[in-house]
Design an enzyme around this catalytic site. Structure first.
Site, PDB file in Angstrom:
ATOM      1  N   LEU A  55       0.876  -1.167   0.000  1.00  0.00           N
ATOM      2  CA  LEU A  55       0.000   0.000   0.000  1.00  0.00           C
ATOM      3  C   LEU A  55       0.914   1.217   0.000  1.00  0.00           C
ATOM      4  O   LEU A  55       1.953   1.214   0.662  1.00  0.00           O
ATOM      5  CB  LEU A  55      -0.901   0.037   1.242  1.00  0.00           C
ATOM      6  CG  LEU A  55      -1.986  -1.029   1.382  1.00  0.00           C
ATOM      7  CD1 LEU A  55      -2.718  -0.845   2.713  1.00  0.00           C
ATOM      8  CD2 LEU A  55      -2.971  -0.978   0.223  1.00  0.00           C
ATOM      9  N   ASP A  56       0.532   2.266  -0.733  1.00  0.00           N
ATOM     10  CA  ASP A  56       1.322   3.480  -0.741  1.00  0.00           C
ATOM     11  C   ASP A  56       1.447   4.040   0.675  1.00  0.00           C
ATOM     12  O   ASP A  56       0.582   3.818   1.527  1.00  0.00           O
ATOM     13  CB  ASP A  56       0.675   4.539  -1.642  1.00  0.00           C
ATOM     14  CG  ASP A  56       0.623   4.110  -3.098  1.00  0.00           C
ATOM     15  OD1 ASP A  56       1.465   3.275  -3.499  1.00  0.00           O
ATOM     16  OD2 ASP A  56      -0.249   4.593  -3.827  1.00  0.00           O
ATOM     17  N   ARG A  57       2.505   4.782   0.913  1.00  0.00           N
ATOM     18  CA  ARG A  57       2.759   5.361   2.234  1.00  0.00           C
ATOM     19  C   ARG A  57       1.527   6.075   2.797  1.00  0.00           C
ATOM     20  O   ARG A  57       1.182   5.915   3.966  1.00  0.00           O
ATOM     21  CB  ARG A  57       3.930   6.350   2.151  1.00  0.00           C
ATOM     22  CG  ARG A  57       4.262   7.021   3.480  1.00  0.00           C
ATOM     23  CD  ARG A  57       5.076   8.296   3.285  1.00  0.00           C
ATOM     24  NE  ARG A  57       6.412   8.024   2.798  1.00  0.00           N
ATOM     25  CZ  ARG A  57       7.533   8.229   3.505  1.00  0.00           C
ATOM     26  NH1 ARG A  57       7.458   8.714   4.733  1.00  0.00           N
ATOM     27  NH2 ARG A  57       8.714   7.983   2.981  1.00  0.00           N
ATOM     28  N   ARG A 157      -5.195   6.024  -7.856  1.00  0.00           N
ATOM     29  CA  ARG A 157      -4.900   7.449  -7.860  1.00  0.00           C
ATOM     30  C   ARG A 157      -4.875   8.017  -9.277  1.00  0.00           C
ATOM     31  O   ARG A 157      -5.403   9.102  -9.536  1.00  0.00           O
ATOM     32  CB  ARG A 157      -3.565   7.686  -7.146  1.00  0.00           C
ATOM     33  CG  ARG A 157      -3.607   7.269  -5.682  1.00  0.00           C
ATOM     34  CD  ARG A 157      -2.230   7.112  -5.075  1.00  0.00           C
ATOM     35  NE  ARG A 157      -1.504   8.383  -5.018  1.00  0.00           N
ATOM     36  CZ  ARG A 157      -0.265   8.490  -4.543  1.00  0.00           C
ATOM     37  NH1 ARG A 157       0.371   7.403  -4.076  1.00  0.00           N
ATOM     38  NH2 ARG A 157       0.339   9.657  -4.506  1.00  0.00           N
TER      39      ARG A 157
END
Length: 218
Positions: A55-57, A157
């Protein structure tokens, strides 16, 4: 500590509610990452758990970790086969013109000295497909459910921005930063296991969404 953020636990799998701002992989700047918490997530095993996906930060929510190498290999195969069901929710800086649909935009990586690297629509890139539907609207923003059929880097995104014309609120790369952070949350994850019950987890509703006027029902 992440021990109080466990959503699923058995002998093979561990699912945590990853907080926004915590990177899965150790960053170059030496900041704290998931790796710094793994020793507290053994739950009686000597072996540290291993993240199966990323998962992205700035994305919060369901993150699957394996508790042994055989399980890790099986879980990776499930992801590669597209058998894992992932459900995300996001607040967008705008309201899509339609109520639901499917975004089918292949993605490729671009890089520049000024902006660094990012993903964008690329006919020669990797296939990326996401089903979506609007759950609610408030103050010019939309709460949207995303069901990705593929797992490309930054897929939701970029699909939000280039497919729906509205960036995820707080997205520091594809939109505009927000003091509450990026409004993208992996709210549910289901991983099938032949001969066993699914690994299934649902994350709590994020407080930063509620602060923008969006509760679980939109």
């Amino acid at each position: 500590m992440l021990g109080d953020r466990v959503l699923f636990l058995d002998g093979e799998a561990l699912v945590i509610d990853k907080p926004a701002g915590l990177p899965v992989d150790p960053p170059r700047d030496g900041a704290t990452s998931l790796e710094n918490h793994l020793a507290s997530l053994t739950f009686g095993f000597r072996r540290w758990p291993v993240a199966v996906h990323r998962l992205d930060r700035d994305t919060s929510g369901c993150l699957l970790l394996s508790r042994n190498p055989k399980a890790h290999a099986r879980f990776q195969q499930a992801f590669e086969a597209g058998a894992v069901r992932k459900r995300y929710v996001a607040v967008l800086d705008g309201v899509p013109p339609e109520a639901s649909g499917t975004i089918d935009l292949p993605l490729g990586k671009v890089s520049s000295a000024e902006r660094g690297w990012r993903m964008t629509r690329d006919p020669r890139g990797k296939a990326a497909r996401t089903d979506w539907r609007v759950i609610g609207e408030h103050a010019g923003r939309a709460l949207v459910e995303f069901l990705p059929a593929t797992g490309r880097t930054h897929q939701i995104r970029v699909h939000a921005l280039e497919g729906l014309g509205a960036a995820v609120t707080g997205d520091p790369v594809y939109g505009t930063a927000h003091p509450g952070g990026m409004m993208l949350h992996a709210i549910a994850l289901t991983v099938p296991r032949p001969g066993k019950d699914d690994v299934a987890a649902q994350a709590p509703w994020p407080e930063r969404f509620a602060a923008l006027g969006f509760d679980r029902d939109g």
